[in-house]
Design a protein around this motif. Sequence first.
Motif, mmCIF file in Angstrom:
data_model
loop_
_atom_site.group_PDB
_atom_site.id
_atom_site.type_symbol
_atom_site.label_atom_id
_atom_site.label_comp_id
_atom_site.label_asym_id
_atom_site.label_seq_id
_atom_site.Cartn_x
_atom_site.Cartn_y
_atom_site.Cartn_z
ATOM 1 N N TYR A 320 0.829 -1.201 0.000
ATOM 2 C CA TYR A 320 0.000 0.000 0.000
ATOM 3 C C TYR A 320 0.873 1.264 0.000
ATOM 4 C CZ TYR A 320 -3.976 -3.021 1.105
ATOM 5 O OH TYR A 320 -4.949 -3.988 1.061
ATOM 6 N N GLU A 338 -6.498 8.980 -1.359
ATOM 7 C CA GLU A 338 -7.479 7.902 -1.245
ATOM 8 C C GLU A 338 -6.807 6.594 -0.827
ATOM 9 O OE1 GLU A 338 -9.377 7.725 -5.007
ATOM 10 O OE2 GLU A 338 -10.693 9.467 -4.646
ATOM 11 N N GLN A 339 -5.623 6.342 -1.386
ATOM 12 C CA GLN A 339 -4.900 5.137 -1.014
ATOM 13 C C GLN A 339 -4.439 5.201 0.441
ATOM 14 O OE1 GLN A 339 -4.500 2.393 -2.935
ATOM 15 N NE2 GLN A 339 -3.535 1.423 -1.172
ATOM 16 N N ARG A 340 -4.023 6.380 0.870
ATOM 17 C CA ARG A 340 -3.626 6.554 2.273
ATOM 18 C C ARG A 340 -4.811 6.298 3.202
ATOM 19 N NH1 ARG A 340 -3.265 12.499 4.408
ATOM 20 N NH2 ARG A 340 -5.445 12.128 3.854
ATOM 21 N N ASP A 341 -5.974 6.854 2.856
ATOM 22 C CA ASP A 341 -7.167 6.636 3.682
ATOM 23 C C ASP A 341 -7.570 5.163 3.692
ATOM 24 O OD1 ASP A 341 -7.150 9.349 4.115
ATOM 25 O OD2 ASP A 341 -8.652 9.789 2.566
ATOM 26 N N ASP A 342 -7.375 4.490 2.548
ATOM 27 C CA ASP A 342 -7.702 3.066 2.473
ATOM 28 C C ASP A 342 -6.793 2.245 3.385
ATOM 29 O OD1 ASP A 342 -9.188 0.900 1.389
ATOM 30 O OD2 ASP A 342 -7.506 0.410 0.085
ATOM 31 N N VAL A 344 -5.608 3.276 6.205
ATOM 32 C CA VAL A 344 -6.098 3.485 7.571
ATOM 33 C C VAL A 344 -7.345 2.640 7.816
ATOM 34 C CG1 VAL A 344 -6.988 5.189 9.186
ATOM 35 C CG2 VAL A 344 -5.100 5.805 7.664
ATOM 36 N N ARG A 345 -8.252 2.599 6.828
ATOM 37 C CA ARG A 345 -9.486 1.819 6.984
ATOM 38 C C ARG A 345 -9.189 0.334 7.146
ATOM 39 N NH1 ARG A 345 -11.538 5.408 3.031
ATOM 40 N NH2 ARG A 345 -11.009 3.899 1.385
ATOM 41 N N ARG A 346 -8.144 -0.125 6.504
ATOM 42 C CA ARG A 346 -7.783 -1.538 6.582
ATOM 43 C C ARG A 346 -6.957 -1.858 7.825
ATOM 44 N NH1 ARG A 346 -8.210 -4.469 1.641
ATOM 45 N NH2 ARG A 346 -9.037 -3.181 -0.046
ATOM 46 N N GLY A 347 -6.761 -0.858 8.660
ATOM 47 C CA GLY A 347 -6.039 -1.087 9.900
ATOM 48 C C GLY A 347 -4.533 -1.063 9.765
ATOM 49 N N ARG A 348 -4.045 -0.498 8.659
ATOM 50 C CA ARG A 348 -2.612 -0.398 8.456
ATOM 51 C C ARG A 348 -2.112 0.938 8.973
ATOM 52 N NH1 ARG A 348 -2.198 -5.467 8.396
ATOM 53 N NH2 ARG A 348 -3.549 -6.444 6.835
ATOM 54 N N ARG A 349 -1.051 0.908 9.733
ATOM 55 C CA ARG A 349 -0.509 2.126 10.330
ATOM 56 C C ARG A 349 0.302 2.900 9.294
ATOM 57 N NH1 ARG A 349 4.105 3.590 13.434
ATOM 58 N NH2 ARG A 349 3.606 5.103 15.088
#
Length: 585
Positions: A320, A338-342, A344-349
Motif C-alpha cells: 500500500y 485515497e490510497q492513504r485513507d484506504d 487506515v481503513r484496513r487497519g494499516r498504520r
Amino acid sequence: MALIAANYGSRTVARRGGGGLLGRAVASALLCTAATTPQHISHYLAHQPRATWEALSAKFPAAAVAAAAPHGHVDAVLLSLSRHPHASLEPVAKNALTYFHWSAAAAASSSPSSSHSLRSYCLLVHLLSRAALFREASVLLEAAIARHSSSSSSPASSSFLDAFFAAYEDSGTAATTRGLHLLVHAYARLRLPGEALEACRYLAQRGVLPSLSAFNAALQSAQRAAAFGVAWEVFELMTQKRVYANRSAVELVIGILSREGKLARTAALVERIHGKKCGPGIVAHVALALRMIEEERVEQVILLLKRMLQRNILLDDIAYSLIVDAYCRVGDLKAACEQRDDMVRRGRRLNAFVYTCLIRVHSCEGSVDKAVQFLQEMVSMGLKPYDATYSHLIAGCFRQGMVQEGLAYFDNMLHEGFVPDISSCNEMLVGLCNAGEVCKANDLLTSVMDKGLVPDQDTYQSLISGYGKAGDPQGIVKIYHEMEHRGLNPGINVFTTLIRALCQCGNLNEAEKFLAVMKKKAVAPTCDLYDLLISSYCKQGNTKRALLLYDRMMAENENLVPSANSFMMLVRRVIKLKNSCPPNS
C-alpha cells in the motif's frame, strides 16, 4: 512404389540398351534415388537400433545424398522424424544426430561451402530435446546461433527466433517446449543477456512461458555481464508472467542490487516502512517496484503490486505504501490520499515513507504550507523524519523563496545527523544565490562537503552564476579552479555560465581568456557565446574588439552565425564610429 518404378525402369532401359553400360548406369541412378528418399531414410533411422557412419555410407549412396541435401533433403528427413512419436525416443534422436553430421560430410565432399540450413538445426534441436538429450541439443543450438546469426545484427534476430519457433510448431503434437527453454539457456551460456531477454519476450508473446530455470539463466548472464538494466527487465518480465522467483533468483537480484550500490538504501527503506527488517525476497521485489515507480509506470506497477499481495510476496503495509508513492510520483494527489485513507481503513498504520511521499509531491507543486502540515502530523504520530523528508521540504522552501524557513529545516536536518542529497543542496544554493546570499551559499556548500557530500557540475554552476550576480569576478574564477581541482571536466553549459557571469561583471578580458581555454579542452564555442562577447564589447564601446571576435567567429566555422540582435548592434557601432571620425582631406 518408387522402388517398383525404379526396378521397372531399369528393366526397360536394359532391354532397350541391350544390357549395355549405359543401361546399367541409368538403372543404378534410379535405384539410388529411390533408396535415398526422405521417407526411406527416416524409416531406416526410426527402426535402426544404432546408425553408424559406416552403416549409413553402405545403405545410402553418398553421391545421391550430397546432390539432394542442398534442396531440403535433410530438412524433410528430420521433419518426418519429428512429427511422428516413437517408442524409443533416445535411439531415434541419436540416429538423427548421426545422420545430420554424416550428411553434412557427404555434402561437403562435393561442395565445401555447403552447410545445413537453419531449419535443419532447429528441427534436430527439438528432436533431441524431446528425447531429453539436452547436452547434445545445447551444443547444436549454440552452433546454430554462431553459424546462422549475422554479425551485423543481434543474434536474437526475428528471423532466427521465427525459424526456431516454426520448427517447434511444425513438429506437431509430438513437440515439447523443452527446446524452446533451451534457447534462452543457450543465449545465457554464450553471454548474450540481451538476446536471452528477447527470447523470453518472444516466447511469452506466443503463449510459451520460459521456465524458471531459463529466467534464472538470463538473470545470471546479465549479472555476470554487468547488464543491470537487462537483469531488471528479466526480473520484471518473469514477475509479470507470474513465474515467481525462487531462492536462486532472489539471490541474483540481491547481488545486482549490491553491485549497483542500492542494497543498503533499499533495505533501510523497507525497514522504515514495515518497522523492522524483512527478508531478501521482499527487498528484491520492493527494488523492482521502486524502479518501475521512478519510470512513472503507475498502472503496471500497481497491477504488479496487487499480484504480489495475492501471492504473499509483499506485506500489506509495504504494498500500500508503494502504491501511494506511485500516485505521488505522477502528481495524482487525489488518488494518493485515497490510497492513504484506504490504508487506515484496513487497519494499516501510516509510516514515515508515506508521509515523505506526500511531503515531496506538495513541495514540488509549491504547496509548502501543506507539506509542513504533513510534517507536523507525522511528528505528532511519533514518526521520525529522515533525510528524504527534510530534503524535499528544504527544496520546496527554497523554490518558493522561503530562504529562512529552508535554512531552519536544514539546521534541523544536520542536527538529526542527516545530509541533504545533491539535488536538494543545489536547490538551496540556487535559492541563496537568487537572494543575493552567495557567500552564505558557499559556506553552506563547504559545510555539507565536510560531511561527505560530493558536488557536481550543477553545484558549481549555481555558485558561478551567483558570483556573477554579485559582481565578483574573482569568486567566479576561484570556483572554476576549484571545480577543475576536483576533477570535474566542465562542458559547454558550465563555460557558457562562466563567460556570461564574467561579462555581467564587466570583466571581458577574463571572459575571452576562457574562450581560449575552451578550445584547448576541445569544447567548441557556440553562437551564443560569441554573441554574448560581441554584444558585451559593443556595450562597452570597444567596437574594434567586437569586430575582431566577429571575424574570428566567421573564420572558425561556417555554421557559426551571429544572431540578428548582436549583428545589428555591431553594425550600429561601426556606423557610429565612422560618423564620429573626420573625413580624410
